[in-house]
Design an enzyme around this catalytic site. Structure first.
Site, PDB file in Angstrom:
ATOM      1  CG  ASP A   1      43.247  46.427  32.825  1.00  0.00           C
ATOM      2  OD1 ASP A   1      42.477  46.648  33.792  1.00  0.00           O
ATOM      3  OD2 ASP A   1      44.310  45.785  32.945  1.00  0.00           O
TER       4      ASP A   1
ATOM      5  CD  GLU B   1      43.911  44.128  38.637  1.00  0.00           C
ATOM      6  OE1 GLU B   1      44.554  43.635  39.577  1.00  0.00           O
ATOM      7  OE2 GLU B   1      43.387  43.435  37.765  1.00  0.00           O
TER       8      GLU B   1
HETATM    9 NI    NI Z   1      39.813  41.887  37.826  1.00  0.00          NI
END
Ligand code: NI
Length: 387
Positions: A77, A135
């Protein structure tokens, strides 16, 4: 087989992929294009995979012989940052940018997939490749684990490209490497009134301010000076008008630390201070504490193995030492399930203007590091299975 040489063969492949991912960044849980491209590349290599956690992908490379299972992890991401780099592969997705290096992680892991696929007849066991979503919200790993990605996994290995570490250096030290990262919200209830008659109301601005100040004592008075911790309030919303006593306030903040025991104490301590500080001004306070990610703690044995891997690939000079960081990383959740290491791979190179911090609008990396990352993923997997 020389893995460093194999990685060299895929250097351009990995850099091209990184630039493509960089041009089309996607925020957490929306990694649709990225996930599709990962699958296309795996298809070309003939590596089987399953979708997991929505946009996540788990691929499997089986060795000829049965053995242990090791998981290599990359995150996919990007962030809501408007890119200020003037490069040909600049983000085409306005307001979104790969400003943390996850574009590099995804492409390095695809490079490692190529290498491992080439040598799979010599592998003694199974390698799982985790391409993880979300994440940056510390949600992706939890969802992947919930859906079973860690079932049967004996060890994990992750990489974060790191802008504070000089290009050429790789840090795989044991112990706490990244902090826990949790969120808290304090809702203060007072009683409205006229600004000229404060005694008739209960001022949530004053009570909230007292809470912010008193929270400063958590780190300084309740935690050993030999330990590190952070309690930061980032949001304080209260009030509607200059001459109205505010009836409520909302504070939001984050906690960081490297010790699960300290982390466990945060909710009680913050709640006690919030309630008592509010009470001393006749107000009430309520705490909502949301656990994000635990501290990322590299396992002793896995760190030793990773050190020998770095030395084997790039010599003893490549082993870098680095202070732990107060950022959070949801790789920690895999480490709660199996021993392993997160490696920091240096991407800092002032000559190439790659010296801006992570999440900065001019963040960039020395792309020569990508080849090293691919080799590191692959060699760790091979040596872990052979151990
Ligand atoms: Ni990172």
């Amino acid at each position: 087989m020389n893995i460093a040489n194999l990685a060299k063969n895929y250097k351009d492949y990995v850099i091209d992929l990184r630039r493509e991912f960089h041009m089309y960044p996607e925020i957490s849980w929306e990694e649709v294009r990225t996930s599709k491209r990962v699958k296309e590349e795996l298809d070309k290599m003939g590596i089987p995979y399953v979708s997991m956690a929505g946009t996540g992908v788990v691929a499997t490379i089986e060795g000829k012989e049965k053995g242990k299972t090791v998981a290599l992890r990359a995150d996919m991401d990007a962030l809501q940052v408007t890119e200020a780099n003037d490069v040909e592969y600049k983000s085409k997705n306005e307001g979104v940018m790969h400003a943390c290096g996850h574009d590099g992680h995804t492409s390095m892991l695809l490079g490692a997939a190529k290498i491992l696929n080439d040598v799979k007849d010599d592998l003694e066991g199974t390698v799982k490749l985790f391409f993880q979503p979300a994440e940056e919200l510390a949600q992706g790993a939890a969802k992947m684990i919930e859906e079973g990605c860690m079932d049967g996994v004996d060890g994990v290995f992750g990489i974060h490209l790191w802008s504070d570490l000089e290009y050429g250096k790789i840090s795989v030290e044991a112990g706490p490497r990244m902090a826990s990262a949790d969120m808290f919200k304090i809702i203060v209830k007072g009683l409205g009134g006229h600004g000229s008659l404060p005694h008739q109301g209960i001022d949530a601005v004053v009570a909230g301010s007292a809470i912010v100040m008193d929270l400063q004592s958590v780190v300084s008075r309740e935690i050993s000076p030999l330990q590190s911790a952070v309690v930061s309030v980032g949001v304080f919303n209260s009030g509607t008008r200059f001459n109205v006593i505010s009836s409520s306030a909302v504070l939001e903040g984050t906690t960081r630390c490297f010790d699960p025991e300290i982390r466990g104490r945060f909710p009680k301590v913050i709640e006690r201070i919030a309630k008592n500080s509010a009470n001393s001004y006749r107000a009430e306070a309520q705490l909502e504490y949301t656990y994000g990610t635990p501290p990322t703690i590299n396992t002793e044995g896995a760190s030793k193995l990773a050190t020998t891997v770095v030395e084997k690939l790039y010599g003893t000079d490549a082993v870098g030492m680095m202070e732990k960081v107060t950022g959070g990383e949801d790789f920690a959740m895999y480490l709660e399930k199996a021993p392993g290491v997160i490696a920091f791979v240096g991407i800092r190179n002032e000559a190439k203007e790659c010296d801006y911090p992570h999440h900065h609008e001019r963040f960039n990396m020395d792309e020569d590091a990508l080849e090293k990352g691919s080799a590191l993923y692959a060699q760790y997997a091979i040596d872990f299975l052979n151990e």
